[in-house]
Design an enzyme around this catalytic site. Structure first.
Site, short mmCIF file in Angstrom:
data_model
loop_
_atom_site.label_atom_id
_atom_site.label_comp_id
_atom_site.label_asym_id
_atom_site.label_seq_id
_atom_site.Cartn_x
_atom_site.Cartn_y
_atom_site.Cartn_z
N HIS A 29 -17.31 -44.68 -60.11
CA HIS A 29 -15.81 -44.91 -60.02
C HIS A 29 -15.25 -43.92 -61.26
O HIS A 29 -13.83 -43.88 -61.07
CB HIS A 29 -16.18 -46.40 -60.82
CG HIS A 29 -16.44 -47.20 -60.29
ND1 HIS A 29 -18.28 -48.39 -60.66
CD2 HIS A 29 -16.35 -47.67 -58.52
CE1 HIS A 29 -17.05 -48.99 -59.50
NE2 HIS A 29 -16.82 -49.11 -58.39
N LYS A 35 -16.75 -64.29 -54.38
CA LYS A 35 -18.42 -63.69 -54.98
C LYS A 35 -18.67 -63.76 -55.83
O LYS A 35 -18.17 -63.58 -56.71
CB LYS A 35 -17.16 -61.46 -54.32
CG LYS A 35 -18.52 -60.71 -53.99
CD LYS A 35 -17.94 -59.36 -52.96
CE LYS A 35 -18.29 -58.48 -53.42
NZ LYS A 35 -17.12 -57.22 -53.00
N ARG A 80 -17.76 -43.24 -49.80
CA ARG A 80 -19.59 -42.02 -50.57
C ARG A 80 -20.58 -41.70 -49.23
O ARG A 80 -20.80 -40.74 -48.88
CB ARG A 80 -20.36 -43.35 -50.98
CG ARG A 80 -20.20 -43.58 -52.54
CD ARG A 80 -20.80 -44.71 -52.90
NE ARG A 80 -19.90 -45.78 -52.12
CZ ARG A 80 -19.72 -46.98 -52.52
NH1 ARG A 80 -21.15 -47.30 -54.36
NH2 ARG A 80 -19.16 -48.39 -52.55
N SER A 84 -22.23 -50.26 -57.90
CA SER A 84 -22.87 -51.49 -58.65
C SER A 84 -24.15 -51.58 -58.49
O SER A 84 -25.20 -52.53 -60.10
CB SER A 84 -21.93 -51.93 -58.97
OG SER A 84 -20.12 -51.31 -59.52
P1 ADP Z 1 -15.05 -53.02 -53.34
O1 ADP Z 1 -16.17 -54.15 -54.05
O2 ADP Z 1 -13.73 -53.10 -53.33
O3 ADP Z 1 -15.86 -52.35 -52.66
P2 ADP Z 1 -17.04 -51.08 -55.68
O4 ADP Z 1 -16.07 -51.77 -57.40
O5 ADP Z 1 -17.89 -51.86 -55.04
O6 ADP Z 1 -15.01 -52.39 -54.62
O7 ADP Z 1 -15.71 -50.01 -55.72
C1 ADP Z 1 -14.23 -49.93 -55.42
C2 ADP Z 1 -14.29 -48.44 -54.93
O8 ADP Z 1 -14.81 -47.43 -55.33
C3 ADP Z 1 -14.62 -48.51 -54.29
O9 ADP Z 1 -13.89 -47.29 -52.76
C4 ADP Z 1 -15.84 -47.76 -53.36
O10 ADP Z 1 -15.73 -46.80 -52.33
C5 ADP Z 1 -15.20 -46.72 -54.56
N1 ADP Z 1 -17.11 -46.17 -55.01
C6 ADP Z 1 -17.52 -46.94 -56.08
N2 ADP Z 1 -19.06 -46.38 -56.58
C7 ADP Z 1 -18.24 -44.82 -55.93
C8 ADP Z 1 -18.97 -43.53 -56.57
N3 ADP Z 1 -20.27 -43.39 -56.63
N4 ADP Z 1 -18.70 -42.56 -55.66
C9 ADP Z 1 -17.47 -42.33 -55.37
N5 ADP Z 1 -16.51 -43.76 -54.96
C10 ADP Z 1 -17.71 -44.50 -55.44
#
Ligand code: ADP
Length: 156
Positions: free
Chosen positions: A17, A41, A92, A130
């Site tokens: 992130h 969730k 990703r 996460s």
């Molecule tokens: P959500 O539940 O909305 O997907 P996340 O916290 O999992 O929330 O992810 C928020 C955003 O960050 C999403 O667009 C996700 O694809 C992106 N993201 C999460 N981890 C990574 C990573 N390692 N590299 C690039 N983008 C990421």
């Protein structure tokens, strides 16, 4: 002034992130990291904990022009209210693409004035999510290099 919103669960925030956030800051004047509250969730951390960990990580990394907030509702509505008509998301793999494509269509249907901007994950951080952090941690793998210190100290 170009302001963008970076919405997500951030449960917890990871180095993946943070990489997206840093790169977004090189394009936008200000980025609001938005913890999107989803009552359906059940997460690992509370909204307050997630917000606090993000704030600490930003301080740790000395990032400027970042705000942190949480919101219950559509992120396009939040973006409009805050005069920030750009939403940032990270990609990703192909699996992310399908989900993001659907969100994109839904957001555009709800509000066509908000534009979505995508950043591709770097190789080094592309496997980080996460939920993967929590799984590794629960199986006694040290995740120190994958999360900011603010998250690591809470996991400990
Ligand atoms: P959500 O539940 O909305 O997907 P996340 O916290 O999992 O929330 O992810 C928020 C955003 O960050 C999403 O667009 C996700 O694809 C992106 N993201 C999460 N981890 C990574 C990573 N390692 N590299 C690039 N983008 C990421």
């Amino acid at each position: 002034m170009k302001i963008a919103v970076y919405p997500g669960s951030f449960d917890p925030i990871t180095n993946g992130h943070l990489d997206i956030l840093k790169r977004a800051l090189s394009i936008f004047d200000k980025v609001i990291v938005l913890v999107a509250i989803n009552p359906d969730k059940k997460g690992t951390f509370t909204t307050e904990e997630r917000v606090l960990m993000i704030k600490e990580a930003i301080k740790e990394m000395k990032l400027e022009n970042v705000e942190v907030d949480s919101y219950h509702g559509l992120t396009v509505d939040y973006a409009t209210k805050h005069h920030a008509p750009y939403l940032i998301r990270g990609l990703r793999a192909v699996s992310d693409f399908e989900y993001e494509f659907q969100i994109h269509s839904a957001n555009k249907f709800a509000n066509d004035n908000v534009e979505m901007v995508y950043f591709m994950a770097k190789n080094e951080t592309s496997f980080i999510s996460s939920s993967m952090i929590m799984e590794l941690h629960h199986n006694h793998v040290d995740v120190k290099d994958l999360v900011p210190h603010s998250v690591y100290k809470r996991l400990k």
